[in-house]
Scaffold this active site. Structure first.
Site, PDB file in Angstrom:
ATOM      1  N   ARG A 273       0.849  -1.180   0.000  1.00  0.00           N
ATOM      2  CA  ARG A 273       0.000   0.000   0.000  1.00  0.00           C
ATOM      3  C   ARG A 273       0.894   1.243   0.000  1.00  0.00           C
ATOM      4  NH1 ARG A 273      -3.265  -2.936  -1.556  1.00  0.00           N
ATOM      5  NH2 ARG A 273      -5.375  -3.361  -0.759  1.00  0.00           N
TER       6      ARG A 273
ATOM      7  N   GLU B  27      -2.444   7.240  -5.602  1.00  0.00           N
ATOM      8  CA  GLU B  27      -2.628   6.530  -6.872  1.00  0.00           C
ATOM      9  C   GLU B  27      -4.049   6.583  -7.418  1.00  0.00           C
ATOM     10  OE1 GLU B  27      -3.511   1.910  -6.210  1.00  0.00           O
ATOM     11  OE2 GLU B  27      -1.561   2.484  -5.416  1.00  0.00           O
TER      12      GLU B  27
ATOM     13  N   HIS C  89      -0.002  -0.680 -10.018  1.00  0.00           N
ATOM     14  CA  HIS C  89      -0.741  -1.656  -9.210  1.00  0.00           C
ATOM     15  C   HIS C  89      -0.978  -2.928 -10.021  1.00  0.00           C
ATOM     16  CE1 HIS C  89      -2.996  -1.460  -5.232  1.00  0.00           C
ATOM     17  NE2 HIS C  89      -3.038  -2.729  -5.592  1.00  0.00           N
TER      18      HIS C  89
END
Length: 328
Positions: free
Chosen positions: A232, A261, A293
């Site tokens: 994260r 993000e 991601h």
């Protein structure tokens, strides 16, 4: 049930439709926020991903709209206010493990790419440049790796590191006895980070570990060390990391996640001016590798996410035990 699926891309459509167990699915490309929460009216359940917002205001609005269930198609749940969800009676179910090897392998791919600079070599060769100048790496064998977090993904990553012959030191508030029996040594965070040549983060985000990688902890790294984050974005203080990169103390950075993000990842912004100054600065460094991601993105993981998500929905609808429920 009628399920609204937010932050959906084409691959979500493909896998969720293929493994649907009979629910009525509606796909929204947009990320769920308070601004568009009205879209949830008339739905029994929502299917959310990592950047959808389910804070207290959104949850109370969902309650008013008749939503009874949140299906997270991910393991992390830091984007959901679990206490408020409990107060509203909205159940929150997640996918606790979906091919942990997928994320572990992506973390290793980032390490190998940054270390051996294969991305740069690829571009050089295509331009007819066969020089080795600037491409020197280091042996992972006997390298000290700080493994932060030893859940399902951290465990899979540890076994990859063992295959490379790394010296692994681990930090986790809840040590895994099976890994200890395999030879993994746990210690406190400071000692694990001290003189580490590679630091890889594999832990959920919480209030306690927010910005755990900062000016003070970065100083513990061996000069020229590599930092990898596939967990994260909020685990690291981005500005502190940029400062360490500029000074040369941090030698490499690999990010598959980023604290801001939600406005960037999963979108094609190639024709836009990026307004985020921090990520623009990071992109400018030659020793930084950023992926969007992507770590979870394998066929096997997508299949497991879809299957477990619908198993969660079916369990809720049938009134049976909710084994993947997130509670306070």
């Amino acid at each position: 049930m009628k399920i609204a699926i937010f932050s959906s891309c084409k691959y979500d459509h493909d896998f969720l439709k293929q493994y649907n167990t009979g629910h009525e699915l509606t796909f929204f490309e947009s990320t769920l926020t308070l601004k568009n929460v009205t879209l949830t009216k008339g739905f029994d359940a929502l299917c959310l991903f990592v950047n959808d917002q389910a804070n207290s205001e959104v949850l109370y609005a969902l309650k008013e709209n008749g939503v009874r269930l949140i299906l997270l198609r991910c393991a992390g749940y830091n984007n959901v206010n679990i206490e408020v969800a409990a107060k509203t009676g909205i159940k929150v179910l997640r996918v606790p493990a979906y091919s942990p090897e997928a994320v572990a392998e992506h973390a290793m791919a980032m390490i190998l790419t940054l270390n051996r600079k294969t991305h740069k070599a690829y571009n050089r060769i295509r331009e007819g440049n066969f020089s080795l100048d600037g491409l020197m790496g280091f042996n992972l064998h006997n390298c000290k790796v700080a493994l932060i977090g030893t859940g399902n993904i951290g465990k899979a990553f540890y076994r990859l590191l063992k295959g490379f012959g790394c010296r692994v030191a681990a930090y986790d508030p809840y040590p895994d006895l099976n890994l200890i029996s395999e030879g993994l040594i746990y210690d406190n965070l400071e000692e694990v980070l001290r003189d580490a040549e590679v630091v890889s983060l594999h832990c959920p985000l919480s209030e306690e570990n927010h910005h755990m990688i900062n000016t003070n902890t970065l100083k513990l790294f061996k000069k020229g060390a590599m930092l990898i984050n596939t967990s994260r974005g909020g685990l690291i203080d981005t500005q502190d990391v940029i400062t360490s990169l500029k000074s040369g103390h941090l030698g490499y950075l690999g990010l598959d996640v980023y604290e801001q993000e939600s406005k960037l990842f999963f979108h094609d912004l190639s024709g836009d001016i990026i307004q985020d100054d921090l990520i623009s600065r990071l992109i400018s460094f030659p020793n930084v590798l950023i992926t969007s991601h992507q770590g979870f993105f394998t066929r096997e993981a997508m299949q497991q996410i879809a299957e477990v998500t619908f198993a969660n929905a079916d369990a809720f609808e049938s009134g049976i035990s909710l084994v993947n429920e997130v509670d306070k």
